[in-house]
Design an enzyme around this catalytic site. Structure first.
Site, PDB file in Angstrom:
ATOM      1  N   GLU A  69     -13.788  -8.905  13.856  1.00  9.81           N
ATOM      2  CA  GLU A  69     -14.360  -9.164  12.543  1.00  9.81           C
ATOM      3  C   GLU A  69     -14.930 -10.580  12.526  1.00  9.81           C
ATOM      4  OE1 GLU A  69     -10.666  -8.927  10.321  1.00  9.81           O
ATOM      5  OE2 GLU A  69     -11.017 -10.883   9.444  1.00  9.81           O
TER       6      GLU A  69
ATOM      7  N   ASN B 107      -8.821  -2.942  10.816  1.00  4.41           N
ATOM      8  CA  ASN B 107      -7.911  -3.461   9.785  1.00  4.41           C
ATOM      9  C   ASN B 107      -7.168  -2.275   9.165  1.00  4.41           C
ATOM     10  OD1 ASN B 107     -10.715  -4.610  10.017  1.00  4.41           O
ATOM     11  ND2 ASN B 107      -9.611  -6.377   9.272  1.00  4.41           N
TER      12      ASN B 107
ATOM     13  N   HIS C  40      -1.695  -8.179  11.026  1.00 10.09           N
ATOM     14  CA  HIS C  40      -1.593  -6.713  11.050  1.00 10.09           C
ATOM     15  C   HIS C  40      -0.314  -6.229  11.721  1.00 10.09           C
ATOM     16  CE1 HIS C  40      -6.323  -6.674  11.094  1.00 10.09           C
ATOM     17  NE2 HIS C  40      -5.833  -7.068   9.934  1.00 10.09           N
TER      18      HIS C  40
ATOM     19  N   VAL D 193      15.901  -6.182  -1.676  1.00  9.95           N
ATOM     20  CA  VAL D 193      16.897  -5.206  -1.212  1.00  9.95           C
ATOM     21  C   VAL D 193      17.426  -5.692   0.121  1.00  9.95           C
ATOM     22  CG1 VAL D 193      17.250  -2.821  -0.482  1.00  9.95           C
ATOM     23  CG2 VAL D 193      15.714  -3.332  -2.406  1.00  9.95           C
TER      24      VAL D 193
ATOM     25  N   PHE E 175      -5.210  -1.303   6.271  1.00  6.20           N
ATOM     26  CA  PHE E 175      -4.644  -0.810   5.002  1.00  6.20           C
ATOM     27  C   PHE E 175      -5.183   0.542   4.546  1.00  6.20           C
ATOM     28  CE2 PHE E 175      -7.584  -3.928   2.629  1.00  6.20           C
ATOM     29  CZ  PHE E 175      -8.342  -2.974   1.952  1.00  6.20           C
TER      30      PHE E 175
ATOM     31  N   GLY F  39       3.254   0.451   6.736  1.00  9.40           N
ATOM     32  CA  GLY F  39       2.670   0.153   8.047  1.00  9.40           C
ATOM     33  C   GLY F  39       3.636   0.301   9.200  1.00  9.40           C
TER      34      GLY F  39
ATOM     35  N   ASN G 200      -5.015 -10.313   1.262  1.00  7.07           N
ATOM     36  CA  ASN G 200      -5.801  -9.927   2.434  1.00  7.07           C
ATOM     37  C   ASN G 200      -7.302 -10.085   2.202  1.00  7.07           C
ATOM     38  OD1 ASN G 200      -6.772  -7.504   1.258  1.00  7.07           O
ATOM     39  ND2 ASN G 200      -4.987  -6.364   1.983  1.00  7.07           N
ATOM     40  N   GLY G 201      -8.050  -9.838   3.278  1.00  8.41           N
ATOM     41  CA  GLY G 201      -9.492 -10.048   3.266  1.00  8.41           C
ATOM     42  C   GLY G 201     -10.284  -8.869   2.736  1.00  8.41           C
TER      43      GLY G 201
ATOM     44  N   GLU H  86      10.582  -5.043  -5.960  1.00  5.10           N
ATOM     45  CA  GLU H  86       9.720  -5.962  -5.195  1.00  5.10           C
ATOM     46  C   GLU H  86      10.349  -7.350  -5.169  1.00  5.10           C
ATOM     47  OE1 GLU H  86       6.761  -6.105  -3.337  1.00  5.10           O
ATOM     48  OE2 GLU H  86       7.320  -8.227  -3.278  1.00  5.10           O
TER      49      GLU H  86
ATOM     50  N   TYR I 165       0.816  -1.229   0.000  1.00  2.00           N
ATOM     51  CA  TYR I 165       0.000   0.000   0.000  1.00  2.00           C
ATOM     52  C   TYR I 165       0.846   1.274   0.000  1.00  2.00           C
ATOM     53  CZ  TYR I 165      -3.905  -3.059   0.576  1.00  2.00           C
ATOM     54  OH  TYR I 165      -4.831  -4.042   0.333  1.00  2.00           O
TER      55      TYR I 165
ATOM     56  N   MET J 142     -10.996  -6.013   3.690  1.00  2.00           N
ATOM     57  CA  MET J 142     -11.762  -5.115   4.570  1.00  2.00           C
ATOM     58  C   MET J 142     -11.118  -3.741   4.623  1.00  2.00           C
ATOM     59  SD  MET J 142     -12.869  -7.613   7.632  1.00  2.00           S
ATOM     60  CE  MET J 142     -11.446  -8.616   7.347  1.00  2.00           C
TER      61      MET J 142
HETATM   62  P1  FAE Z   1       2.822  -4.684   2.472  1.00  2.00           P
HETATM   63  O1  FAE Z   1       1.477  -4.656   1.854  1.00  2.00           O
HETATM   64  O2  FAE Z   1       3.145  -5.793   3.411  1.00  2.00           O
HETATM   65  O3  FAE Z   1       3.878  -4.676   1.282  1.00  2.00           O
HETATM   66  C1  FAE Z   1       5.253  -4.812   1.483  1.00  2.00           C
HETATM   67  C2  FAE Z   1       5.861  -5.328   0.193  1.00  2.00           C
HETATM   68  O4  FAE Z   1       7.256  -5.117   0.228  1.00  2.00           O
HETATM   69  C3  FAE Z   1       5.641  -6.812  -0.048  1.00  2.00           C
HETATM   70  O5  FAE Z   1       5.184  -7.008  -1.356  1.00  2.00           O
HETATM   71  C4  FAE Z   1       7.025  -7.416   0.186  1.00  2.00           C
HETATM   72  O6  FAE Z   1       7.250  -8.579  -0.599  1.00  2.00           O
HETATM   73  C5  FAE Z   1       7.936  -6.277  -0.224  1.00  2.00           C
HETATM   74  N1  FAE Z   1       9.232  -6.278   0.442  1.00  2.00           N
HETATM   75  C6  FAE Z   1       9.481  -6.374   1.747  1.00  2.00           C
HETATM   76  N2  FAE Z   1      10.799  -6.295   2.016  1.00  2.00           N
HETATM   77  C7  FAE Z   1      11.412  -6.113   0.788  1.00  2.00           C
HETATM   78  C8  FAE Z   1      12.772  -5.976   0.396  1.00  2.00           C
HETATM   79  N3  FAE Z   1      13.764  -5.975   1.302  1.00  2.00           N
HETATM   80  N4  FAE Z   1      13.038  -5.851  -0.915  1.00  2.00           N
HETATM   81  C9  FAE Z   1      12.033  -5.861  -1.825  1.00  2.00           C
HETATM   82  N5  FAE Z   1      10.725  -5.992  -1.497  1.00  2.00           N
HETATM   83  C10 FAE Z   1      10.422  -6.113  -0.200  1.00  2.00           C
HETATM   84  O7  FAE Z   1       3.140  -3.332   3.237  1.00  2.00           O
HETATM   85  N6  FAE Z   1      -5.695  -5.321   6.244  1.00  2.00           N
HETATM   86  C11 FAE Z   1      -6.864  -4.700   6.072  1.00  2.00           C
HETATM   87  O8  FAE Z   1      -6.932  -3.466   6.181  1.00  2.00           O
HETATM   88  N7  FAE Z   1      -8.008  -5.403   5.757  1.00  2.00           N
HETATM   89  C12 FAE Z   1      -8.009  -6.762   5.638  1.00  2.00           C
HETATM   90  O9  FAE Z   1      -9.032  -7.367   5.339  1.00  2.00           O
HETATM   91  C13 FAE Z   1      -6.775  -7.446   5.853  1.00  2.00           C
HETATM   92  N8  FAE Z   1      -6.710  -8.798   5.781  1.00  2.00           N
HETATM   93  C14 FAE Z   1      -5.476  -9.424   5.826  1.00  2.00           C
HETATM   94  C15 FAE Z   1      -5.399 -10.788   5.597  1.00  2.00           C
HETATM   95  C16 FAE Z   1      -4.153 -11.410   5.524  1.00  2.00           C
HETATM   96  C17 FAE Z   1      -4.065 -12.889   5.270  1.00  2.00           C
HETATM   97  C18 FAE Z   1      -2.967 -10.645   5.685  1.00  2.00           C
HETATM   98  C19 FAE Z   1      -1.604 -11.285   5.575  1.00  2.00           C
HETATM   99  C20 FAE Z   1      -3.045  -9.285   5.927  1.00  2.00           C
HETATM  100  C21 FAE Z   1      -4.298  -8.660   6.004  1.00  2.00           C
HETATM  101  N9  FAE Z   1      -4.406  -7.290   6.210  1.00  2.00           N
HETATM  102  C22 FAE Z   1      -5.617  -6.667   6.108  1.00  2.00           C
HETATM  103  C23 FAE Z   1      -3.217  -6.464   6.487  1.00  2.00           C
HETATM  104  C24 FAE Z   1      -2.776  -5.641   5.268  1.00  2.00           C
HETATM  105  O10 FAE Z   1      -2.697  -6.444   4.119  1.00  2.00           O
HETATM  106  C25 FAE Z   1      -1.438  -4.983   5.613  1.00  2.00           C
HETATM  107  O11 FAE Z   1      -1.652  -4.133   6.721  1.00  2.00           O
HETATM  108  C26 FAE Z   1      -0.888  -4.174   4.456  1.00  2.00           C
HETATM  109  O12 FAE Z   1      -0.690  -4.974   3.319  1.00  2.00           O
HETATM  110  C27 FAE Z   1       0.418  -3.510   4.865  1.00  2.00           C
HETATM  111  O13 FAE Z   1       0.792  -2.600   3.843  1.00  2.00           O
HETATM  112  P2  FAE Z   1       2.272  -2.077   3.725  1.00  2.00           P
HETATM  113  O14 FAE Z   1       2.291  -1.016   2.704  1.00  2.00           O
HETATM  114  O15 FAE Z   1       2.770  -1.768   5.082  1.00  2.00           O
END
Ligand code: FAE
Length: 528
Positions: A381, A505, A467, A270, A507, A495, A139-140, A60, A40, A142
């Site tokens: 939830e 949640n 989360h 990275v 995102f 995050g 993710n779900g 990525e 995100y 939400m």
């Molecule tokens: P994130 O989306 O985790 O993206 C980080 C990216 O950086 C990933 O693609 C990694 O592969 C990449 N990365 C990391 N380190 C490196 C590196 N060293 N070099 C290159 N690439 C790298 O970060 N949240 C909601 O609000 N609603 C929901 O319904 C919900 N359901 C969820 C269900 C599941 C199963 C999971 C796992 C999470 C859920 N979440 C939900 C949480 C939400 O997906 C999460 O808070 C966000 O995706 C976090 O966003 P960020 O931008 O922090």
């Protein structure tokens, strides 16, 4: 919308170093801006940089999920996981591990850069998405905006009025947030499981609330009508959705590529960040193949560096950079302020007459909202458990107001990070979830399920989080806009800015904060 393209086909060039950086290796790919990750926070940064005309490279570590496998599908379902499910595993590690104490949920798979990772630390594991789109792929969906009062509690230095009038609405519009049609919700078999839990909450005197989503409910209704290929109604979610979901590759990232200024490199992790004598940033990245082997180590250079690797990914990079001396001026608070958003998963056993339905949508649309209960704030939830048969289980992911926080520290033995989270800290979340669900069980003469989280009669799954939040907290490790303290033109947009808890949640909050950062940075930091 434009189709996503994999790699260096959009004008990214390999150039020699300018004289000021002659001490660095001699083949460094440079771009004015680099974004690490594509979740995100990263996706917002990439789009806004691209729109500002700044040539930007996104790096990525996961795949671009656009090629169908032999079954014609890009992603596998939760009920029949294969190698596409998990990041380099030989067996899946689903959150809900067993049914009737039987090991019937997880499957042996071959090692592959699958879409869901479970990162293990002592006493806590963290589920994260891997691939172009990060967590949005798994993710779900939400899409919840936090209560303004709790947002203000967590971010006292952020102008909440501006957030709620400008950046939250902007994030929701860009993410494609929509709501389930209440009339359809009341009548469809696919949400019987939610209605049963709502009834039990009402019997307890608790209120429930609809939860917005980025899953397209128009598409879901067509799935139910049999006129569209089933995705949410076909058991797809944590290993990816083949249809219906507005993941970031279809929203922010597609638009970012559409600017013509953004390139995405995939399967590159990275691992190190340093600063050259001219103030530009130098990144070292390992390119891996489908077996996980490092096939190339690359060097990148940029003027502006945006970290969007998620709470774990960004914290790891910065904690390592401080410990190994490549970015020695990072603040002492880098790595601190980490929390699980109080996550606890649990199941309740319903009476025989309270059927939850063999058919369940994988997309939750309702929560039990007891956050206003100052003595024990919980937002739970109502989660699906789609098994294709009636199982009488009501499943929940509780978000509790757990004040416990932990820190990442560098492990010189492995070169990775450790997380100082203890079992006692998880017990705080469990205590809060238990208080709420004891009430619900008492009011409905029901009991907990003991069979869902392994063989040890565990009721509360308190050893994982969906989360992960914190590690580079806004206003502590960064200034009030995500600029990393000690270094100019280095930003965090993900995050890790959120101090361990946001009550819902996360995102939408992460996206809105990233929009706020980019709006400020593009005006103040990139002026000639
Ligand atoms: P994130 O989306 O985790 O993206 C980080 C990216 O950086 C990933 O693609 C990694 O592969 C990449 N990365 C990391 N380190 C490196 C590196 N060293 N070099 C290159 N690439 C790298 O970060 N949240 C909601 O609000 N609603 C929901 O319904 C919900 N359901 C969820 C269900 C599941 C199963 C999971 C796992 C999470 C859920 N979440 C939900 C949480 C939400 O997906 C999460 O808070 C966000 O995706 C976090 O966003 P960020 O931008 O922090």
């Amino acid at each position: 919308m434009v189709a996503l393209q994999t790699a260096a086909t959009l004008g990214f060039t390999r150039v020699g170093l300018e004289s000021a950086r002659a001490a660095e290796p001699d083949a460094v790919e440079t771009a004015p801006a680099i974004v690490v990750g594509s979740g995100y926070g990263a996706a917002v940064a990439a789009l806004r940089l691209g729109q500002a005309g700044i040539r930007t490279l996104v790096i990525e570590m996961g795949r671009l999920w656009n090629n169908p496998g032999p079954d014609g599908k890009i992603f596998c379902s939760t009920t029949a996981p294969d190698q596409r499910s998990m990041w380099f595993r030989t067996r899946t590690e689903a959150p809900l591990a067993s049914f009737l104490w039987l090991d019937v949920v997880n499957r042996d798979i071959s090692r592959y850069p699958g879409v869901l990772d479970r990162v293990h630390f002592d006493n806590m594991s963290v589920f994260v998405g891997r691939g172009v789109g990060g967590g949005s792929l798994v993710n779900g969906s939400m899409a919840v905006t936090p209560l303004q009062s709790y947002f203000t509690e967590q971010f006292p230095t952020v102008d909440a009025t501006e957030m709620y009038s400008t950046y939250f609405p902007r994030a929701r519009a860009m993410l494609g947030v929509n709501n389930v049609d209440p009339a359809w919700f009341e009548s469809t078999e696919w949400y019987q499981f939610s209605r049963v839990s709502r009834k039990h909450a009402a019997n307890t005197g608790l209120k429930t609330t609809f939860v917005p989503s980025v899953y397209d409910f128009g598409y879901m209704q067509r799935e139910a009508a049999g006129t569209a290929t089933k995705s949410a109604l076909g058991g797809e979610v944590i290993y990816g959705n083949n249809h219906g979901k507005r993941s970031l590759d279809k929203t922010y990232l597609a638009q970012a590529l559409g600017t013509g200024n953004v390139t995405i490199h995939t399967m590159e992790k990275v691992r190190a960040i340093s600063r050259a004598s001219d103030g530009t940033y130098v990144l070292t990245a390992d390119r891996i193949d489908d077996t996980g082997a490092v096939v190339e180590t690359k060097q990148y250079g940029c003027t502006y560096l945006f970290l969007g690797g998620g709470s774990v990914g960004t914290s790891e990079l910065l904690v390592r950079a401080r410990a190994t001396g490549t970015l020695p001026r990072l603040d002492a608070s880098v790595g601190a302020g980490w929390g699980t958003n109080g996550n606890v998963m649990l199941g309740r056993a319903n009476h025989l007459w309270d059927t939850v339905g063999a058919n369940q949508s994988t997309m939750p649309v309702m929560g039990i909202d007891d956050w206003a209960n100052a003595a024990n704030p919980v937002f739970a939830e109502i989660a699906p458990l789609p098994a294709g048969l009636e199982h009488w289980v009501s499943l929940y992911l509780a978000i509790t107001k757990n004040p416990q926080r932990a820190s990442f520290s560098y492990d010189s033995g492995t070169g990775g990070v450790r997380l100082g989270w203890s079992a006692a800290q998880s017990a705080v979340s469990v205590g809060m979830a238990k208080k709420l669900f004891d009430r619900i069980n008492a009011a409905n003469s029901t009991i907990y399920r003991y069979d869902l989280f392994g063989s040890s009669n565990k009721i509360f799954a308190d050893d994982f989080t969906y989360h992960p939040l914190g590690g580079c907290v806004l206003g502590k490790a960064t200034d009030n806009y995500g600029r990393v303290k000690g270094y100019s033109k280095l930003y965090v947009t993900d995050g890790s800015l959120v101090p361990g808890s946001i009550g819902v949640n996360p995102f939408v909050t992460i996206t809105a904060l990233a929009e706020r950062t980019m709006a400020r940075v593009l005006v103040e930091d990139t002026a000639p």
